[in-house]
Design an enzyme around this catalytic site. Structure first.
Site, PDB file in Angstrom:
ATOM      1  N   ASN A 118      45.803  47.733  45.368  1.00  0.00           N
ATOM      2  CA  ASN A 118      46.060  49.155  45.632  1.00  0.00           C
ATOM      3  C   ASN A 118      45.381  50.028  44.573  1.00  0.00           C
ATOM      4  O   ASN A 118      44.587  49.568  43.761  1.00  0.00           O
ATOM      5  CB  ASN A 118      47.570  49.406  45.740  1.00  0.00           C
ATOM      6  N   ASP A 144      39.191  37.861  59.475  1.00  0.00           N
ATOM      7  CA  ASP A 144      40.180  38.018  58.396  1.00  0.00           C
ATOM      8  C   ASP A 144      40.787  36.675  58.014  1.00  0.00           C
ATOM      9  O   ASP A 144      41.174  36.476  56.863  1.00  0.00           O
ATOM     10  CB  ASP A 144      41.315  38.950  58.844  1.00  0.00           C
ATOM     11  N   HIS A 200      47.293  47.720  57.938  1.00  0.00           N
ATOM     12  CA  HIS A 200      47.264  47.330  56.526  1.00  0.00           C
ATOM     13  C   HIS A 200      47.884  48.385  55.629  1.00  0.00           C
ATOM     14  O   HIS A 200      48.505  48.072  54.624  1.00  0.00           O
ATOM     15  CB  HIS A 200      45.819  47.124  56.059  1.00  0.00           C
ATOM     16  N   TYR A 232      42.872  38.447  41.767  1.00  0.00           N
ATOM     17  CA  TYR A 232      43.995  39.341  42.053  1.00  0.00           C
ATOM     18  C   TYR A 232      44.341  39.204  43.529  1.00  0.00           C
ATOM     19  O   TYR A 232      43.515  39.483  44.402  1.00  0.00           O
ATOM     20  CB  TYR A 232      43.661  40.812  41.732  1.00  0.00           C
ATOM     21  N   GLN A 280      43.477  46.833  61.724  1.00  0.00           N
ATOM     22  CA  GLN A 280      43.184  47.295  60.362  1.00  0.00           C
ATOM     23  C   GLN A 280      44.090  48.448  59.968  1.00  0.00           C
ATOM     24  O   GLN A 280      44.482  48.560  58.807  1.00  0.00           O
ATOM     25  CB  GLN A 280      41.709  47.666  60.217  1.00  0.00           C
ATOM     26  N   SER A 296      41.473  49.158  53.956  1.00  0.00           N
ATOM     27  CA  SER A 296      40.732  48.479  55.018  1.00  0.00           C
ATOM     28  C   SER A 296      40.170  49.476  56.040  1.00  0.00           C
ATOM     29  O   SER A 296      40.766  50.535  56.272  1.00  0.00           O
ATOM     30  CB  SER A 296      41.651  47.504  55.750  1.00  0.00           C
ATOM     31  N   HIS A 328       7.313  41.453  16.067  1.00  0.00           N
ATOM     32  CA  HIS A 328       7.084  40.847  17.391  1.00  0.00           C
ATOM     33  C   HIS A 328       5.639  40.372  17.483  1.00  0.00           C
ATOM     34  O   HIS A 328       5.346  39.244  17.908  1.00  0.00           O
ATOM     35  CB  HIS A 328       7.302  41.873  18.512  1.00  0.00           C
ATOM     36  N   GLN A 369      48.982  46.041  35.022  1.00  0.00           N
ATOM     37  CA  GLN A 369      49.363  45.154  33.907  1.00  0.00           C
ATOM     38  C   GLN A 369      48.750  43.760  34.076  1.00  0.00           C
ATOM     39  O   GLN A 369      48.341  43.129  33.095  1.00  0.00           O
ATOM     40  CB  GLN A 369      50.893  45.084  33.733  1.00  0.00           C
ATOM     41  N   GLU A 386       3.739  49.114  20.707  1.00  0.00           N
ATOM     42  CA  GLU A 386       5.119  49.622  20.492  1.00  0.00           C
ATOM     43  C   GLU A 386       5.442  49.739  19.005  1.00  0.00           C
ATOM     44  O   GLU A 386       6.588  49.989  18.634  1.00  0.00           O
ATOM     45  CB  GLU A 386       6.127  48.674  21.170  1.00  0.00           C
ATOM     46  N   GLU A 417      33.353  48.763  56.506  1.00  0.00           N
ATOM     47  CA  GLU A 417      33.698  47.417  56.010  1.00  0.00           C
ATOM     48  C   GLU A 417      33.524  46.402  57.145  1.00  0.00           C
ATOM     49  O   GLU A 417      32.880  45.376  56.988  1.00  0.00           O
ATOM     50  CB  GLU A 417      35.146  47.432  55.511  1.00  0.00           C
ATOM     51  N   HIS A 418      34.134  46.709  58.306  1.00  0.00           N
ATOM     52  CA  HIS A 418      34.025  45.834  59.488  1.00  0.00           C
ATOM     53  C   HIS A 418      33.416  46.619  60.630  1.00  0.00           C
ATOM     54  O   HIS A 418      33.896  47.696  60.959  1.00  0.00           O
ATOM     55  CB  HIS A 418      35.407  45.367  59.968  1.00  0.00           C
TER      56      HIS A 418
HETATM   57  N1  LIG Z   1      39.790  44.362  51.150  1.00  0.00           N
HETATM   58  C1  LIG Z   1      40.535  43.278  51.347  1.00  0.00           C
HETATM   59  O1  LIG Z   1      40.035  42.195  51.534  1.00  0.00           O
HETATM   60  C2  LIG Z   1      42.011  43.388  51.331  1.00  0.00           C
HETATM   61  C3  LIG Z   1      42.822  42.283  51.610  1.00  0.00           C
HETATM   62  C4  LIG Z   1      44.186  42.432  51.537  1.00  0.00           C
HETATM   63  C5  LIG Z   1      44.715  43.678  51.174  1.00  0.00           C
HETATM   64  N2  LIG Z   1      43.890  44.721  50.939  1.00  0.00           N
HETATM   65  C6  LIG Z   1      44.399  46.019  50.503  1.00  0.00           C
HETATM   66  O2  LIG Z   1      45.000  45.825  49.218  1.00  0.00           O
HETATM   67  C7  LIG Z   1      46.019  46.785  49.038  1.00  0.00           C
HETATM   68  C8  LIG Z   1      47.286  46.058  48.590  1.00  0.00           C
HETATM   69  O3  LIG Z   1      48.185  46.983  48.052  1.00  0.00           O
HETATM   70  P1  LIG Z   1      49.718  46.635  47.779  1.00  0.00           P
HETATM   71  O4  LIG Z   1      50.340  47.873  47.233  1.00  0.00           O
HETATM   72  O5  LIG Z   1      50.295  46.017  48.983  1.00  0.00           O
HETATM   73  O6  LIG Z   1      49.709  45.486  46.674  1.00  0.00           O
HETATM   74  P2  LIG Z   1      49.100  45.385  45.203  1.00  0.00           P
HETATM   75  O7  LIG Z   1      49.392  44.006  44.734  1.00  0.00           O
HETATM   76  O8  LIG Z   1      47.692  45.829  45.159  1.00  0.00           O
HETATM   77  O9  LIG Z   1      49.926  46.414  44.317  1.00  0.00           O
HETATM   78  C9  LIG Z   1      51.258  46.178  43.914  1.00  0.00           C
HETATM   79  C10 LIG Z   1      51.389  46.533  42.443  1.00  0.00           C
HETATM   80  O10 LIG Z   1      51.115  47.928  42.247  1.00  0.00           O
HETATM   81  C11 LIG Z   1      51.802  48.363  41.089  1.00  0.00           C
HETATM   82  N3  LIG Z   1      52.436  49.652  41.334  1.00  0.00           N
HETATM   83  C12 LIG Z   1      53.049  50.066  42.469  1.00  0.00           C
HETATM   84  N4  LIG Z   1      53.569  51.307  42.270  1.00  0.00           N
HETATM   85  C13 LIG Z   1      53.293  51.649  40.987  1.00  0.00           C
HETATM   86  C14 LIG Z   1      53.539  52.793  40.200  1.00  0.00           C
HETATM   87  N5  LIG Z   1      54.207  53.843  40.687  1.00  0.00           N
HETATM   88  N6  LIG Z   1      53.090  52.810  38.914  1.00  0.00           N
HETATM   89  C15 LIG Z   1      52.411  51.757  38.408  1.00  0.00           C
HETATM   90  N7  LIG Z   1      52.140  50.636  39.117  1.00  0.00           N
HETATM   91  C16 LIG Z   1      52.571  50.591  40.394  1.00  0.00           C
HETATM   92  C17 LIG Z   1      52.869  47.364  40.773  1.00  0.00           C
HETATM   93  O11 LIG Z   1      52.581  46.769  39.545  1.00  0.00           O
HETATM   94  C18 LIG Z   1      52.774  46.321  41.877  1.00  0.00           C
HETATM   95  O12 LIG Z   1      52.885  45.024  41.355  1.00  0.00           O
HETATM   96  C19 LIG Z   1      46.174  47.507  50.382  1.00  0.00           C
HETATM   97  O13 LIG Z   1      45.497  48.738  50.297  1.00  0.00           O
HETATM   98  C20 LIG Z   1      45.471  46.579  51.396  1.00  0.00           C
HETATM   99  O14 LIG Z   1      44.891  47.263  52.473  1.00  0.00           O
HETATM  100  C21 LIG Z   1      42.564  44.601  50.991  1.00  0.00           C
HETATM  101  N1  LIG Z   2      41.331  42.969  56.771  1.00  0.00           N
HETATM  102  C1  LIG Z   2      41.566  42.721  55.345  1.00  0.00           C
HETATM  103  C2  LIG Z   2      40.340  43.153  54.585  1.00  0.00           C
HETATM  104  O1  LIG Z   2      40.022  44.454  54.823  1.00  0.00           O
HETATM  105  C3  LIG Z   2      41.842  41.295  55.029  1.00  0.00           C
HETATM  106  C4  LIG Z   2      43.093  40.727  55.626  1.00  0.00           C
HETATM  107  C5  LIG Z   2      43.957  39.875  55.055  1.00  0.00           C
HETATM  108  N2  LIG Z   2      44.906  39.600  55.967  1.00  0.00           N
HETATM  109  C6  LIG Z   2      44.631  40.234  57.061  1.00  0.00           C
HETATM  110  N3  LIG Z   2      43.525  40.948  56.841  1.00  0.00           N
HETATM  111 ZN   LIG Z   3      42.979  42.604  58.072  1.00  0.00          ZN
END
Ligand SMILES: NC(=O)c1ccc[n+]([C@@H]2O[C@H](COP(=O)([O-])OP(=O)(O)OC[C@H]3O[C@@H](n4cnc5c(N)ncnc54)[C@H](O)[C@@H]3O)[C@@H](O)[C@H]2O)c1
Ligand SMILES: N[C@H](CO)Cc1c[nH]c[nH+]1
Ligand SMILES: [Zn+2]
Length: 436
Positions: free
Chosen positions: A220, A367, A268, A136, A265, A243, A426, A197, A421, A333-334
């Site tokens: 998300n 990152d 994000h 994903y 961070q 993050s 067995h 989905q 047992e 996390e970091h």
């Molecule tokens: N830990 C990591 O390594 C890392 C790296 C990059 C991003 N992140 C995090 O990932 C997250 C990314 O989130 P994003 O929103 O940008 O993208 P995402 O791809 O996770 O979510 C987008 C999807 O959410 C769904 N959505 C949105 N609103 C909706 C609703 N009302 N009902 C149902 N589905 C809905 C839609 O299907 C959409 O395609 C952020 O929190 C970011 O900080 C973490």
């Molecule tokens: N800091 C994120 C993980 O928490 C990863 C990322 C992607 N691009 C930039 N940063």
């Molecule tokens: Zn980052």
């Protein structure tokens, strides 16, 4: 004119410090009832209606004008095309990052092993890659080519035969750098779908989306909730929250550097968390000044402001030992150790997803390109889990190969325990192998 920034201050000497800190750290990841209900409905619809439901949700949530799933499938040739469409500077950076990530992860590969007992019995473990992994890649608020590399490369190093990637393309806008990263990392197939989905389609399979063995990668709240629900049907890596960064500074780093590290961070997500801990009270003020000075210069000023105002904090501690105690309690996390001799403190760090050592090691380098994975445990889960790695794409089968003599010895032990047992089949199965 942008509004001034209010960032919370805490002092570890305050008797109420622990309660205030716990309150700040709490983030209810997947407990929202409305989100949970919606995700369950989406998963159910995808299970019942397959591709039709996936297309319908993609139209509704991503604003994509597709009428058939075939419009949401990108073959390998489309990824190769993307590689020709990005600038040569971007291509070089992608390839350099990919190479460093690959080299680092090669070292994580676990091999099969066996040992032979004196009577000839062989015991061991056979390590095999997953057949098919689902990645994903988030794409709602920002595009993440770096996350493509971080998810796909360990899978390929592990030897996963097929890597299927899903990534939403809001309003149908395809990010060429994301596809180019998929090409460089060796992703086999891409579907431009996202959210719950996409997770459901990967977990249960549809006529077009293949069912995978494990789903990895951040997302998300809809993605995280869906991953939690499909766990068991498929494997998952972890439930990644927003993050986080925790900087421990001895007060000697340029305050502008620290402010920008916190922003890195915070930008994000409004829910991201940035924390600075220092024994130097005057330094905390200087960083607060840097934050106020630099914030208006940031492109994502409103996201950073919200994140810092709601979840950010500057914490004053008595000394470096107490700073490390606070870091272990938070299990971030970091963790940036922006101090003179970070090696001195490293053995005392018990919980952190990744540790960035010294003033020059900006978290942002991790990152994108240092080598270690950027998919890391969040929300205190570094207490019990680890960065995404090759080991997440490998599994182990036990090997037992008894010699006749070994089976006779083990048969006696097994017989006694089995009869204890009351499992007679067995016992008798083991007893057949006992030499008379
Ligand atoms: N830990 C990591 O390594 C890392 C790296 C990059 C991003 N992140 C995090 O990932 C997250 C990314 O989130 P994003 O929103 O940008 O993208 P995402 O791809 O996770 O979510 C987008 C999807 O959410 C769904 N959505 C949105 N609103 C909706 C609703 N009302 N009902 C149902 N589905 C809905 C839609 O299907 C959409 O395609 C952020 O929190 C970011 O900080 C973490
Ligand atoms: N800091 C994120 C993980 O928490 C990863 C990322 C992607 N691009 C930039 N940063
Ligand atoms: Zn980052």
């Amino acid at each position: 004119m942008t509004a001034p920034i209010a960032i919370r201050r805490l002092n570890a000497a305050d008797p109420d410090f622990a309660r205030q800190l716990d309150h700040l750290l709490s983030w209810e990841s997947v407990s929202d009832g409305a989100v949970n209900q919606r995700v369950l409905e989406i998963i159910d619809a995808v299970r019942q209606q397959g591709d039709t439901a996936v297309v319908e949700f993609t139209r509704r949530f991503d604003g994509v004008e597709a009428t058939d799933i075939s419009e949401l499938i990108l073959p390998r040739e489309r990824l190769e095309l993307a590689l020709t469409r990005i600038s040569s500077e971007q291509r070089v950076a992608l390839e350099e990052s990919a190479e460093r990530v690959r080299l680092y992860h090669e070292r994580q590969k676990q091999d099969s092993w066996t040992y032979t007992e004196p009577d000839g019995t062989v015991l061991g473990q056979q390590v095999t890659p997953l057949d098919r992994a689902g990645l994903y890649v988030p794409g709602g608020k920002a595009a993440y080519p770096s996350s493509v590399l971080m998810n796909a490369i360990p899978a390929k190093v592990a030897g996963v035969a097929e890597v299927v990637m899903v990534v939403p393309t809001p309003r149908g806008e395809i990010n060429e750098l994301v596809l180019a990263a998929a090409c460089v990392a060796g992703v086999d197939r891409v579907f431009t779908i996202g959210g719950a989905q996409a997770v459901a389609a990967l977990a249960y399979g549809t006529a077009s989306v293949p069912r995978v063995d494990k789903i990895v990668g951040p997302g998300n709240i809809y993605v995280a909730t869906a991953k939690r629900h499909v766990f068991g049907q498929v494997g998952i890596d972890m439930i990644a929250g927003p993050s986080e960064i925790l900087v421990v500074c001895d007060g000697q780093t340029d305050p502008d550097w620290i402010a920008m590290d916190l922003f890195s961070q915070a930008e994000h997500d409004e829910d991201a968390q940035a924390i600075l801990v220092s024994p130097d009270a005057a330094f905390l003020y200087r960083v607060a000044e840097s934050i106020a000075k630099l914030l208006p210069t940031m492109e994502r000023v409103e996201i950073i402001r919200t994140s810092l105002a709601n979840r950010g904090v500057l914490i004053q501690v008595k000394d470096m030992s107490q700073a490390i105690e606070v870091a272990n309690r938070i299990a971030p996390e970091h963790l940036e150790l922006s101090v003179a001799e970070p090696e001195q403190w490293l053995p005392q760090i018990r919980h952190a997803g990744a540790i960035f050592m010294g003033r020059y090691t900006a978290e942002a380098l991790g990152d994108y390109c240092a080598g270690p994975n950027h998919v890391l445990p969040t929300s205190g889960t570094a207490r019990f889990s680890s960065p995404l790695g090759v080991y997440d794409f490998q599994k182990r089968s036990s090997i037992i190969h008894c010699s006749a003599a070994g089976a006779s010895v083990l048969g006696k032990v097994a017989s006694v325990l089995a009869r204890g047992e009351s499992l007679t089949a067995h016992a008798r199965s083991a007893e057949y192998r006992i030499k008379q």
